[in-house]
Design a protein around this motif. Structure first.
Motif, short mmCIF file in Angstrom:
data_model
loop_
_atom_site.label_atom_id
_atom_site.label_comp_id
_atom_site.label_asym_id
_atom_site.label_seq_id
_atom_site.Cartn_x
_atom_site.Cartn_y
_atom_site.Cartn_z
N LEU A 299 0.83 -1.20 0.00
CA LEU A 299 0.00 0.00 0.00
C LEU A 299 0.87 1.26 0.00
O LEU A 299 2.00 1.25 0.50
N THR A 300 0.34 2.31 -0.57
CA THR A 300 1.03 3.60 -0.52
C THR A 300 1.02 4.12 0.92
O THR A 300 0.27 3.62 1.78
N GLU A 301 1.81 5.13 1.19
CA GLU A 301 1.84 5.72 2.53
C GLU A 301 0.46 6.27 2.89
O GLU A 301 -0.01 6.11 4.03
N ALA A 302 -0.21 6.91 1.93
CA ALA A 302 -1.54 7.46 2.19
C ALA A 302 -2.55 6.35 2.47
O ALA A 302 -3.40 6.46 3.37
N GLU A 303 -2.49 5.26 1.69
CA GLU A 303 -3.40 4.14 1.92
C GLU A 303 -3.14 3.49 3.28
O GLU A 303 -4.08 3.10 3.99
N THR A 304 -1.89 3.38 3.65
CA THR A 304 -1.53 2.82 4.96
C THR A 304 -2.05 3.70 6.08
O THR A 304 -2.63 3.20 7.06
N ASP A 305 -1.88 5.00 5.96
CA ASP A 305 -2.36 5.94 6.97
C ASP A 305 -3.87 5.83 7.15
O ASP A 305 -4.38 5.95 8.28
N ALA A 306 -4.59 5.57 6.06
CA ALA A 306 -6.05 5.44 6.15
C ALA A 306 -6.43 4.26 7.04
O ALA A 306 -7.38 4.34 7.83
N MET A 308 -4.48 2.97 9.46
CA MET A 308 -4.07 3.24 10.84
C MET A 308 -5.03 4.21 11.53
O MET A 308 -5.33 4.04 12.72
N VAL A 309 -5.52 5.20 10.81
CA VAL A 309 -6.51 6.12 11.38
C VAL A 309 -7.80 5.36 11.70
O VAL A 309 -8.40 5.54 12.78
N ALA A 310 -8.22 4.51 10.79
CA ALA A 310 -9.45 3.74 11.01
C ALA A 310 -9.33 2.80 12.21
O ALA A 310 -10.34 2.48 12.85
N LEU A 311 -8.10 2.38 12.53
CA LEU A 311 -7.91 1.40 13.60
C LEU A 311 -7.61 2.02 14.97
O LEU A 311 -7.43 1.30 15.95
N GLU A 312 -7.58 3.33 15.05
CA GLU A 312 -7.34 3.97 16.35
C GLU A 312 -8.35 3.54 17.42
O GLU A 312 -7.99 3.38 18.60
N PRO A 313 -9.63 3.29 17.07
CA PRO A 313 -10.59 2.84 18.10
C PRO A 313 -10.22 1.49 18.72
O PRO A 313 -10.72 1.17 19.80
N VAL A 314 -9.39 0.69 18.04
CA VAL A 314 -8.99 -0.60 18.62
C VAL A 314 -8.22 -0.39 19.91
O VAL A 314 -8.43 -1.09 20.91
N ILE A 315 -7.32 0.57 19.90
CA ILE A 315 -6.55 0.85 21.12
C ILE A 315 -7.48 1.36 22.22
O ILE A 315 -7.39 0.94 23.38
N GLU A 316 -8.41 2.25 21.85
CA GLU A 316 -9.36 2.78 22.83
C GLU A 316 -10.20 1.65 23.42
O GLU A 316 -10.45 1.62 24.64
#
Length: 346
Positions: A299-306, A308-316
């Motif tokens: 994945l591109t850096e932008a696709e990867t960032d998408a 990681m942002v979507a997965l932030e609720p997993v940590i919460e």
């Protein structure tokens, strides 16, 4: 006494001495049980060399017998209990096969805590073990902990490049943190031990799985999977934690020199070496898939960032879940991230 009688007596004496030595050696024979095949890299490149090093450290007093593929009976989720009960002496297993038993160690599985550096995660677990993790391994003497290269996406038919591409799909998961990753991305998680994955993929019980490339070779996943997907700079969607542990009562009954043989083979340098073994296996696995003509997507850096942002609720979600049991999850997240950064190799 004739010369013949003297030689015979000497021979009998030597035989008795050798027999006594063999009997003594049997006092330190250990059974190591695990779920993968004898041809898997985990067996041949990690467990076998470690066992031989322990044996060498002991001066020949220790013998470790490896039993792969659950050949002593039971199913992979039973390995922890087998060790705690003393049914086997030593196990290598996935912590997530017994969800809820190792909640503190789970912090290293979280996307955004683990990204792509196996050695940094292993060494961070080593540094946190006595202060933060040890209490959840009651009944066990931990030899070492480790992670694999991380959860890459393997798909039977569909190429995935965004979180939306996983919505509504059935995906195999290795642990409850993996299940939360998939639920957050809109997929339906199905839990199963890794030996069952090839059949599930070939029968399309699942559309794909989260696994590292290392497992491609032993499970021949290039035969079932068309698309192998990972993030920018080998970023993965979290990882899986493993342990090699001995029954605590067996450990406590060993003399100091035998315990030292195990500990000397399982020091911090070994935790780092295990990372190299898994990285090598991961690199080999994806090359095998590429050789078979499969689609390796980075994945591109932008696709990867998408992702990681979507997965932030997993940590919460994880922080809230362990917080309900009295564990300060945010403190563990912060400490794990700091130690991964401190031990970074990438």
């Amino acid at each position: 006494m004739t010369r013949y009688t003297g030689l015979a007596g000497l021979a009998l004496g030597l035989a008795a001495t050798l027999a006594a030595g063999a009997a003594a050696a049997q006092d330190y024979t250990f059974k190591l049980h695990h779920m993968l095949s004898a041809k898997s890299p985990a067996h041949t490149q990690m467990l076998e060399p470690w066992a031989k090093q322990v044996e060498a450290n002991s001066g020949g007093k220790v013998k470790i017998e490896l039993f792969p593929s659950m050949s002593l009976g039971g199913k992979p989720p039973e390995l922890v209990q087998q060790a705690r009960d003393g049914v086997v002496d030593i196990i290598w297993t996935v912590n997530g096969y017994t969800p809820g038993l190792f909640p503190r160690t789970e912090v290293f599985e979280l996307p955004g805590v683990y990204k792509n550096d196996i050695a940094a995660a292993n060494l961070a677990m080593h540094d946190m073990f006595e202060s933060d993790l040890a209490e959840e391994y009651k009944g066990l003497e931990v030899m070492w902990l480790h992670v694999h290269a991380g959860q890459a996406i393997m798909m039977v038919d569909k190429e995935v490049r965004s979180p939306a591409d996983l919505e509504g799909l059935k995906m195999r998961i290795p642990s409850r943190t993996g299940a939360w990753v998939l639920e957050t991305l809109g997929a339906a998680p199905l839990a199963m031990p890794v030996p069952e994955v090839p059949s599930a993929l070939s029968k399309k019980v699942v559309d794909g799985t989260l696994l590292p490339w290392e497992i491609i070779a032993p499970l021949k996943l290039q035969n079932q999977v068309k698309h192998f997907i990972e993030g920018h700079e080998q970023t993965r969607l979290g990882t899986t934690t493993f342990q090699v542990s001995m029954n605590k009562a067996r450990w406590d009954g060993l003399p100091a020199d035998i315990q030292k043989a195990f500990k000397d083979a399982s020091g911090k340098d070994w935790w780092a070496e295990v990372a190299k073994i898994w990285r090598k296996g991961d690199d080999f696995g994806i090359k095998l898939a590429e050789k078979a003509g499969r689609n390796h997507v980075t994945l591109t850096e932008a696709e990867t960032d998408a992702f990681m942002v979507a997965l932030e609720p997993v940590i919460e979600r994880w922080v809230a879940q362990v917080g309900a049991t009295g564990i300060d999850g945010q403190a563990l997240v912060d400490k794990a991230r700091a130690l991964i950064a401190e031990n970074a190799t990438k």
